[in-house]
Each structure stands twice: as C-alpha cells, then as structure tokens.
Design a protein around this motif. Structure first.
Motif, PDB file in Angstrom:
ATOM      1  N   VAL A  60      13.783  -4.959 -61.992  1.00 36.19           N
ATOM      2  CA  VAL A  60      14.725  -5.057 -63.097  1.00 36.19           C
ATOM      3  C   VAL A  60      14.037  -5.867 -64.184  1.00 36.19           C
ATOM      4  O   VAL A  60      13.771  -7.058 -63.990  1.00 36.19           O
ATOM      5  CB  VAL A  60      16.038  -5.740 -62.655  1.00 36.19           C
ATOM      6  CG1 VAL A  60      16.996  -5.879 -63.820  1.00 36.19           C
ATOM      7  CG2 VAL A  60      16.680  -4.981 -61.495  1.00 36.19           C
ATOM      8  N   PRO A  61      13.715  -5.236 -65.325  1.00 40.58           N
ATOM      9  CA  PRO A  61      12.997  -5.952 -66.380  1.00 40.58           C
ATOM     10  C   PRO A  61      13.920  -6.896 -67.157  1.00 40.58           C
ATOM     11  O   PRO A  61      15.135  -6.794 -67.075  1.00 40.58           O
ATOM     12  CB  PRO A  61      12.485  -4.827 -67.284  1.00 40.58           C
ATOM     13  CG  PRO A  61      13.435  -3.699 -67.062  1.00 40.58           C
ATOM     14  CD  PRO A  61      13.940  -3.831 -65.651  1.00 40.58           C
ATOM     15  N   GLY A  62      13.302  -7.796 -67.904  1.00 38.70           N
ATOM     16  CA  GLY A  62      14.046  -8.681 -68.799  1.00 38.70           C
ATOM     17  C   GLY A  62      14.193 -10.077 -68.257  1.00 38.70           C
ATOM     18  O   GLY A  62      13.823 -10.373 -67.117  1.00 38.70           O
ATOM     19  N   PRO A  63      14.757 -10.957 -69.089  1.00 37.01           N
ATOM     20  CA  PRO A  63      14.887 -12.368 -68.704  1.00 37.01           C
ATOM     21  C   PRO A  63      15.791 -12.594 -67.491  1.00 37.01           C
ATOM     22  O   PRO A  63      15.625 -13.544 -66.756  1.00 37.01           O
ATOM     23  CB  PRO A  63      15.474 -13.051 -69.943  1.00 37.01           C
ATOM     24  CG  PRO A  63      15.895 -11.973 -70.863  1.00 37.01           C
ATOM     25  CD  PRO A  63      15.244 -10.706 -70.441  1.00 37.01           C
ATOM     26  N   LYS A  64      16.754 -11.708 -67.279  1.00 32.65           N
ATOM     27  CA  LYS A  64      17.617 -11.831 -66.095  1.00 32.65           C
ATOM     28  C   LYS A  64      17.152 -10.876 -65.005  1.00 32.65           C
ATOM     29  O   LYS A  64      17.888 -10.554 -64.094  1.00 32.65           O
ATOM     30  CB  LYS A  64      19.069 -11.545 -66.470  1.00 32.65           C
ATOM     31  CG  LYS A  64      19.626 -12.539 -67.454  1.00 32.65           C
ATOM     32  CD  LYS A  64      21.112 -12.632 -67.335  1.00 32.65           C
ATOM     33  CE  LYS A  64      21.631 -13.539 -68.405  1.00 32.65           C
ATOM     34  NZ  LYS A  64      22.099 -14.786 -67.960  1.00 32.65           N
ATOM     35  N   GLY A  65      15.915 -10.418 -65.128  1.00 31.94           N
ATOM     36  CA  GLY A  65      15.369  -9.429 -64.217  1.00 31.94           C
ATOM     37  C   GLY A  65      14.920 -10.014 -62.897  1.00 31.94           C
ATOM     38  O   GLY A  65      15.093 -11.191 -62.607  1.00 31.94           O
ATOM     39  N   GLY A  66      14.341  -9.151 -62.125  1.00 31.53           N
ATOM     40  CA  GLY A  66      13.858  -9.508 -60.798  1.00 31.53           C
ATOM     41  C   GLY A  66      13.776  -8.249 -59.966  1.00 31.53           C
ATOM     42  O   GLY A  66      13.298  -7.218 -60.441  1.00 31.53           O
ATOM     43  N   TYR A  67      14.313  -8.315 -58.759  1.00 32.21           N
ATOM     44  CA  TYR A  67      14.248  -7.187 -57.833  1.00 32.21           C
ATOM     45  C   TYR A  67      15.619  -6.941 -57.226  1.00 32.21           C
ATOM     46  O   TYR A  67      16.400  -7.863 -57.010  1.00 32.21           O
ATOM     47  CB  TYR A  67      13.246  -7.461 -56.711  1.00 32.21           C
ATOM     48  CG  TYR A  67      11.863  -7.752 -57.214  1.00 32.21           C
ATOM     49  CD1 TYR A  67      10.993  -6.721 -57.573  1.00 32.21           C
ATOM     50  CD2 TYR A  67      11.420  -9.056 -57.358  1.00 32.21           C
ATOM     51  CE1 TYR A  67       9.719  -6.996 -58.050  1.00 32.21           C
ATOM     52  CE2 TYR A  67      10.148  -9.343 -57.834  1.00 32.21           C
ATOM     53  CZ  TYR A  67       9.313  -8.306 -58.173  1.00 32.21           C
ATOM     54  OH  TYR A  67       8.055  -8.575 -58.647  1.00 32.21           O
ATOM     55  N   LYS A  68      15.878  -5.662 -56.927  1.00 32.67           N
ATOM     56  CA  LYS A  68      17.100  -5.262 -56.244  1.00 32.67           C
ATOM     57  C   LYS A  68      16.717  -4.346 -55.089  1.00 32.67           C
ATOM     58  O   LYS A  68      15.819  -3.519 -55.231  1.00 32.67           O
ATOM     59  CB  LYS A  68      18.022  -4.490 -57.199  1.00 32.67           C
ATOM     60  CG  LYS A  68      18.626  -5.339 -58.291  1.00 32.67           C
ATOM     61  CD  LYS A  68      19.331  -4.534 -59.369  1.00 32.67           C
ATOM     62  CE  LYS A  68      20.379  -3.592 -58.872  1.00 32.67           C
ATOM     63  NZ  LYS A  68      21.149  -2.961 -59.973  1.00 32.67           N
ATOM     64  N   PRO A  69      17.408  -4.475 -53.965  1.00 34.52           N
ATOM     65  CA  PRO A  69      17.136  -3.547 -52.860  1.00 34.52           C
ATOM     66  C   PRO A  69      17.745  -2.176 -53.169  1.00 34.52           C
ATOM     67  O   PRO A  69      18.772  -2.080 -53.833  1.00 34.52           O
ATOM     68  CB  PRO A  69      17.847  -4.204 -51.671  1.00 34.52           C
ATOM     69  CG  PRO A  69      18.927  -5.045 -52.275  1.00 34.52           C
ATOM     70  CD  PRO A  69      18.413  -5.488 -53.627  1.00 34.52           C
ATOM     71  N   THR A  70      17.094  -1.140 -52.707  1.00 36.91           N
ATOM     72  CA  THR A  70      17.639   0.213 -52.844  1.00 36.91           C
ATOM     73  C   THR A  70      18.421   0.555 -51.576  1.00 36.91           C
ATOM     74  O   THR A  70      18.387  -0.188 -50.582  1.00 36.91           O
ATOM     75  CB  THR A  70      16.503   1.239 -53.025  1.00 36.91           C
ATOM     76  OG1 THR A  70      15.735   1.278 -51.817  1.00 36.91           O
ATOM     77  CG2 THR A  70      15.620   0.905 -54.218  1.00 36.91           C
ATOM     78  N   ALA A  71      19.091   1.695 -51.606  1.00 33.27           N
ATOM     79  CA  ALA A  71      19.798   2.166 -50.409  1.00 33.27           C
ATOM     80  C   ALA A  71      18.813   2.350 -49.262  1.00 33.27           C
ATOM     81  O   ALA A  71      19.142   2.107 -48.088  1.00 33.27           O
ATOM     82  CB  ALA A  71      20.531   3.466 -50.705  1.00 33.27           C
ATOM     83  N   ASN A  72      17.577   2.742 -49.587  1.00 34.01           N
ATOM     84  CA  ASN A  72      16.549   2.912 -48.558  1.00 34.01           C
ATOM     85  C   ASN A  72      16.219   1.587 -47.864  1.00 34.01           C
ATOM     86  O   ASN A  72      15.846   1.574 -46.694  1.00 34.01           O
ATOM     87  CB  ASN A  72      15.275   3.500 -49.162  1.00 34.01           C
ATOM     88  CG  ASN A  72      15.449   4.931 -49.606  1.00 34.01           C
ATOM     89  OD1 ASN A  72      16.383   5.610 -49.197  1.00 34.01           O
ATOM     90  ND2 ASN A  72      14.546   5.387 -50.463  1.00 34.01           N
ATOM     91  N   ALA A  73      16.344   0.479 -48.593  1.00 29.73           N
ATOM     92  CA  ALA A  73      16.069  -0.833 -47.996  1.00 29.73           C
ATOM     93  C   ALA A  73      17.058  -1.129 -46.880  1.00 29.73           C
ATOM     94  O   ALA A  73      16.675  -1.595 -45.807  1.00 29.73           O
ATOM     95  CB  ALA A  73      16.124  -1.926 -49.058  1.00 29.73           C
ATOM     96  N   TYR A  74      18.327  -0.843 -47.132  1.00 33.31           N
ATOM     97  CA  TYR A  74      19.352  -1.085 -46.116  1.00 33.31           C
ATOM     98  C   TYR A  74      19.093  -0.196 -44.895  1.00 33.31           C
ATOM     99  O   TYR A  74      19.232  -0.637 -43.763  1.00 33.31           O
ATOM    100  CB  TYR A  74      20.748  -0.840 -46.689  1.00 33.31           C
ATOM    101  CG  TYR A  74      21.131  -1.859 -47.741  1.00 33.31           C
ATOM    102  CD1 TYR A  74      21.697  -3.078 -47.373  1.00 33.31           C
ATOM    103  CD2 TYR A  74      20.908  -1.625 -49.082  1.00 33.31           C
ATOM    104  CE1 TYR A  74      22.038  -4.025 -48.317  1.00 33.31           C
ATOM    105  CE2 TYR A  74      21.244  -2.561 -50.043  1.00 33.31           C
ATOM    106  CZ  TYR A  74      21.803  -3.757 -49.654  1.00 33.31           C
ATOM    107  OH  TYR A  74      22.130  -4.692 -50.588  1.00 33.31           O
ATOM    108  N   SER A  75      18.686   1.033 -45.153  1.00 31.88           N
ATOM    109  CA  SER A  75      18.375   1.956 -44.073  1.00 31.88           C
ATOM    110  C   SER A  75      17.164   1.473 -43.268  1.00 31.88           C
ATOM    111  O   SER A  75      17.175   1.486 -42.034  1.00 31.88           O
ATOM    112  CB  SER A  75      18.113   3.343 -44.654  1.00 31.88           C
ATOM    113  OG  SER A  75      17.746   4.231 -43.649  1.00 31.88           O
ATOM    114  N   ALA A  76      16.120   1.034 -43.969  1.00 24.41           N
ATOM    115  CA  ALA A  76      14.903   0.562 -43.294  1.00 24.41           C
ATOM    116  C   ALA A  76      15.177  -0.667 -42.441  1.00 24.41           C
ATOM    117  O   ALA A  76      14.536  -0.872 -41.407  1.00 24.41           O
ATOM    118  CB  ALA A  76      13.813   0.261 -44.315  1.00 24.41           C
TER     119      ALA A  76
END
Length: 174
Positions: A60-76
C-alpha cells in the motif's frame, strides 16, 4: 490455490502481518513487523518482496502505506476468515483477552483426563503468553465447554497455545 510451502521465517512474518492487520484494520508498516519478529526492517522488506511475488501480500503506497495480507495469505496460513465469527472468550492469568479469539480447540489424549493436553488455535497473536501462565478458554457457543489449564508451550508461527489442562466442563444444560 495450490499449497504454498513457506519457510518458518516467511510464515512467522506473514502471521505477524495478519495479526497486526487484524488489530489495526489498516496497512502495516514493515518496521512494525520487524519489531515484533525481532528482525531488521531491511530483512522484512526483502521477505515482503518474495511474499508479494507469491501473491500473499500487497503493498500500500503513501504515508499511511505498508502491507496488507491477501485472501491467499489466510489460505496459506490455514486461517478461516468469517464475516461474523462466534466469540469464544479467552482469559490469560485471570484477565479477559480482547484482541484474540479462539479459532479451534484440539484435545489430545482425552483417555487420560489428568494428562490431557489441548492445542488452542487463536485468531490473534500468542506473543504475550508464556510457559506457566494460566489460561481459561470458553464457554464455547454450542457445547458451553470451558477448558482451564497452564501453558506448556506456544507455536508462534501458527498462533497456537499448548495447554496442560487442569479441568474441563461442558454442561449439557444451562
């Protein structure tokens, strides 16, 4: 999606991302993950690139950005995401835990109640739990099962508490 084999490090980082994302409901900074898994932020950025390539996280770009898990992350991670999961209370050393919910309870060796162990799978982090701490789980929604025990270990990559049970109650009626 086919099963993805993650290294222990990738699994721990991804699990921490999911936990932090659940707590904040916003993008998680790599520095926050690095602090929780005791790694260098550069290491986390490198791991995130490989997790992005596996479609397990999105940036997630920008000053409030970072990382988010995808639906695949929950599955994995074998985490079931539900719109409105039933709440199963959890108490740690007698105090209610607000930022965790019991996802699954596995009872081991119930043939010997005095030696019974339970694996408690949480939605939420196990980092504040330590060997010897007391835990109370329940009552569960349908059977009203309550399990009391002492932590014998944790599996932080899977958010699992391993308990030596002191007692179990499941009233047939209220």
């Amino acid at each position: 999606m086919s099963s993805i084999e993650l290294t222990d490090s990738q699994k721990k980082i991804l699990q921490e991302l999911v936990d932090l994302y659940r707590e904040s409901e916003s993008a998680v900074k790599g520095e926050s993950i690095a602090e929780m898994v005791d790694r260098n932020p550069g290491t986390i950025r490198n791991q995130m690139q490989s997790l992005k390539a596996l479609q397990l996280v999105e940036g997630v770009p920008g000053p409030k950005g970072g990382y988010k898990p995808t639906a695949n992350a929950y599955s994995a991670l074998d985490i079931q995401e539900m719109d409105e999961p039933e709440t199963v209370p959890l108490a740690h050393n007698g105090e209610p835990v607000d930022n965790a919910n019991v996802q699954e309870i596995d009872l081991i060796s119930v043939h010997h109640p005095e030696k019974c162990r339970a694996e408690i799978h949480l939605q939420g982090s196990v980092r504040e739990f330590h060997d010897g701490d007391s835990v109370t789980v329940g009552p569960t929604p349908k059977s009203h099962l309550v399990i009391e025990g002492v932590i014998d270990g944790t599996v932080d990559t899977d958010n699992v508490l391993v308990l030596n049970t002191n007692g179990m109650r499941a009233p047939a009626e209220n």
